[in-house]
Design an enzyme around this catalytic site. Sequence first.
Site, PDB file in Angstrom:
ATOM      1  N   GLU A   1       5.355  24.910  37.503  1.00  0.00           N
ATOM      2  CA  GLU A   1       4.951  24.543  36.241  1.00  0.00           C
ATOM      3  C   GLU A   1       6.095  25.228  35.448  1.00  0.00           C
ATOM      4  O   GLU A   1       6.466  26.262  35.093  1.00  0.00           O
ATOM      5  CB  GLU A   1       3.745  25.261  35.831  1.00  0.00           C
ATOM      6  CG  GLU A   1       2.386  24.708  36.494  1.00  0.00           C
ATOM      7  CD  GLU A   1       2.181  23.149  36.428  1.00  0.00           C
ATOM      8  OE1 GLU A   1       2.430  22.684  35.417  1.00  0.00           O
ATOM      9  OE2 GLU A   1       1.475  22.843  37.344  1.00  0.00           O
TER      10      GLU A   1
ATOM     11  N   CYS B   1       3.467  26.770  26.847  1.00  0.00           N
ATOM     12  CA  CYS B   1       4.084  25.847  27.622  1.00  0.00           C
ATOM     13  C   CYS B   1       3.656  24.352  27.053  1.00  0.00           C
ATOM     14  O   CYS B   1       4.271  23.300  27.177  1.00  0.00           O
ATOM     15  CB  CYS B   1       4.016  25.801  28.937  1.00  0.00           C
ATOM     16  SG  CYS B   1       2.109  26.019  29.352  1.00  0.00           S
TER      17      CYS B   1
HETATM   18  P1  NAP Z   1      11.066  33.129  33.369  1.00  0.00           P
HETATM   19  O1  NAP Z   1      12.022  33.807  32.796  1.00  0.00           O
HETATM   20  O2  NAP Z   1      11.558  32.018  34.109  1.00  0.00           O
HETATM   21  O3  NAP Z   1      10.101  34.008  34.559  1.00  0.00           O
HETATM   22  C1  NAP Z   1       9.078  33.414  34.951  1.00  0.00           C
HETATM   23  C2  NAP Z   1       8.523  34.528  35.976  1.00  0.00           C
HETATM   24  O4  NAP Z   1       9.639  34.349  37.153  1.00  0.00           O
HETATM   25  C3  NAP Z   1       8.677  35.902  35.696  1.00  0.00           C
HETATM   26  O5  NAP Z   1       7.492  36.460  36.265  1.00  0.00           O
HETATM   27  C4  NAP Z   1       9.701  36.406  36.088  1.00  0.00           C
HETATM   28  O6  NAP Z   1       9.801  37.878  36.538  1.00  0.00           O
HETATM   29  C5  NAP Z   1      10.082  35.519  37.448  1.00  0.00           C
HETATM   30  N1  NAP Z   1      11.342  35.691  37.739  1.00  0.00           N
HETATM   31  C6  NAP Z   1      12.503  35.445  37.223  1.00  0.00           C
HETATM   32  N2  NAP Z   1      13.617  35.529  38.280  1.00  0.00           N
HETATM   33  C7  NAP Z   1      12.981  35.687  39.307  1.00  0.00           C
HETATM   34  C8  NAP Z   1      13.641  35.747  40.630  1.00  0.00           C
HETATM   35  N3  NAP Z   1      14.820  35.782  40.970  1.00  0.00           N
HETATM   36  N4  NAP Z   1      13.010  36.081  41.698  1.00  0.00           N
HETATM   37  C9  NAP Z   1      11.387  36.201  41.546  1.00  0.00           C
HETATM   38  N5  NAP Z   1      10.863  36.027  40.326  1.00  0.00           N
HETATM   39  C10 NAP Z   1      11.662  35.821  39.141  1.00  0.00           C
HETATM   40  O7  NAP Z   1      10.213  32.488  32.400  1.00  0.00           O
HETATM   41  P2  NAP Z   1       9.523  33.134  31.104  1.00  0.00           P
HETATM   42  O8  NAP Z   1      10.391  33.673  30.171  1.00  0.00           O
HETATM   43  O9  NAP Z   1       8.490  34.189  31.402  1.00  0.00           O
HETATM   44  O10 NAP Z   1       8.320  32.256  30.447  1.00  0.00           O
HETATM   45  C11 NAP Z   1       8.658  31.353  29.605  1.00  0.00           C
HETATM   46  C12 NAP Z   1       9.008  29.921  30.197  1.00  0.00           C
HETATM   47  O11 NAP Z   1       7.928  29.635  31.095  1.00  0.00           O
HETATM   48  C13 NAP Z   1       9.126  28.910  29.069  1.00  0.00           C
HETATM   49  O12 NAP Z   1      10.219  28.008  29.494  1.00  0.00           O
HETATM   50  C14 NAP Z   1       7.765  27.849  29.670  1.00  0.00           C
HETATM   51  O13 NAP Z   1       8.085  26.618  29.062  1.00  0.00           O
HETATM   52  C15 NAP Z   1       7.361  28.110  30.786  1.00  0.00           C
HETATM   53  N6  NAP Z   1       6.033  28.257  31.088  1.00  0.00           N
HETATM   54  C16 NAP Z   1       5.503  27.118  31.676  1.00  0.00           C
HETATM   55  C17 NAP Z   1       4.078  26.896  31.880  1.00  0.00           C
HETATM   56  C18 NAP Z   1       3.563  25.838  32.522  1.00  0.00           C
HETATM   57  O14 NAP Z   1       2.326  25.754  32.837  1.00  0.00           O
HETATM   58  N7  NAP Z   1       4.271  24.564  32.599  1.00  0.00           N
HETATM   59  C19 NAP Z   1       3.250  27.858  31.272  1.00  0.00           C
HETATM   60  C20 NAP Z   1       3.846  29.128  30.732  1.00  0.00           C
HETATM   61  C21 NAP Z   1       5.203  29.067  30.385  1.00  0.00           C
HETATM   62  P3  NAP Z   1      10.320  38.930  35.460  1.00  0.00           P
HETATM   63  O15 NAP Z   1       9.746  38.965  34.440  1.00  0.00           O
HETATM   64  O16 NAP Z   1      10.024  40.305  36.259  1.00  0.00           O
HETATM   65  O17 NAP Z   1      11.797  38.818  35.443  1.00  0.00           O
END
Ligand code: NAP
Length: 521
Positions: A256, A293
């Site tokens: 997602e 999102c």
């Molecule tokens: P993100 O930076 O991609 O991080 C998401 C998750 O991935 C976090 O738990 C992060 O952990 C983890 N992560 C990052 N790099 C990783 C790696 N190399 N290995 C394992 N885990 C890793 O996104 P965000 O800033 O938290 O969220 C914002 C984004 O999420 C927006 O683009 C939004 O559109 C999207 N979103 C989508 C939905 C949906 O249902 N489609 C819902 C909510 C949000 P850490 O925090 O520990 O780095």
Amino acid sequence: METLKSYVYGTWYEAPSGFRSLVNPSTGEEIARASSEGVEFGKVVEHARGVGGPALRAMTFGERAGLLKGMSKVLREHRDELLELSRINGGTTRGDGSFDVDGAGGTLAYYGSLGRSLGDRTMLVEDDGVQLAKTEGFWGRHGLAPRHGVAVHVNAFNFPAWGFAEKAACSILGGVPLVTKPATATAMVAARIVELIVEAGIVPEGAIQLVCGGTGDLLDRLGAQDLFAFTGSADTAIELRDRQNLRATNTRVNVEADSLNAAVLAPGADPATAELFLRDVVREMTQKSGQKCTAVRRILVPVDAIDRIQDALVERLGAVVPGDPAADGVTMGPVATAQQLEDCERGVAELQATARIVHGAGKRIDGTGAPAGRGFFFPPTLLRAADARSAAAVHEREVFGPVATLLPYDGSAGEAAEVVALGGGTLVTSVYGDDMDWLARFTPECAPYTGRIYIGSEGSAEVAPGSGIALPQTLHGGPGRAGGGEELAGLVGVRPYLQRVALQGARGVVDTLLDPAGPES
Ligand code: NAP
């Protein structure tokens, strides 16, 4: 300052080093720290597969539904505490916090009820079956059984409670133990929820583990019976889903990701419909400070109505009060982190390549009730593009804050659907209109590019809850840049945790194996 612990292999583990800070986004003050350094991820996976999985599979769907009801009750009982944590760690107003926390409880409760209706079965039956030979001596029917692996759930920062719950509900009901990893920046709410569930002894040992901090080599350990469910940015998703072991073993992966959701005003909308459109757009831009999102990023309006709509939106956005949610009168909190603030500023600058700001600074401001120069406050910012099709950045750049862009279109259903499609796949498209012919032209053209179409009309105006709510009864997920995943929608969300199997044999044998208590059970 609190140090968040991970709950792994039946124990609370505190890392010795490698910490990342968690801050209060209204003040910038450090409030907790988290690290998973030293967690033995091999043991995590073994504990889930060897302890949690067998315990969950020893239960029926109906019994596992009872676990979800228990989890929902715990959230309800600790609602105030969780809302306060959400404010401190996520900068949410009480309303925004409840959107997350109550949404989590409601989703668990819904899956609890759905699970109860499935009854005391260990396999689900998918169909009535079909005769495959001259007689019923050779019959085929499909069933679904819990897989024997572990589910790893990686969540985004914006919904620490709901993100945990919507995935956990499907995993537990499906009989698959889970490891949940909240985004580190806002991990306090999810960590407390897991602690409450463990303290209350609701789920069997090994059914839920929690990792606060990085995932280490956890993902490299996943294989054929396992599932990886990710919510976050499209960039992280690309990096994670491409792992060799996930591809080689066909680990189930659900993503997602980003979404440039559109709200479309159709021509000739009834006044009640037009009012719903304005109300929804303002809410979907500013709720959770635009960090949803499902938030509206693109606003399509017929060219002959766009000046009037812009004026109405500017007036309503002008009434929003950004600030520390602890202060009186504040209606919108800060964005969650310094990084998000920076990203919003950069994002608006990028959008300005093809659109101009018509409301809001597009830059950090001081928040009501917060010390000058402190906190990650970003004002509601509305832009307008002169031409919808050529506004490339608007269709490509998700600014994850209270930011959206007005796009004029010619009023035809065909052009509206084409402009929506430029977003490359979205979670939700909201459309507001009362002309059935127009809606009937728009819907099939838009449908391949979005996971959900929310239709605002005179008939729904009084009760429609807003396009941003991902209800457990209907699909959450979308094609293309939205990740291509499918969550919720009742049993649709549970199916990835189950293996479909076709049973072939004498009808009596097949039916008895799949449905031991008979069709009335
Ligand atoms: P993100 O930076 O991609 O991080 C998401 C998750 O991935 C976090 O738990 C992060 O952990 C983890 N992560 C990052 N790099 C990783 C790696 N190399 N290995 C394992 N885990 C890793 O996104 P965000 O800033 O938290 O969220 C914002 C984004 O999420 C927006 O683009 C939004 O559109 C999207 N979103 C989508 C939905 C949906 O249902 N489609 C819902 C909510 C949000 P850490 O925090 O520990 O780095």
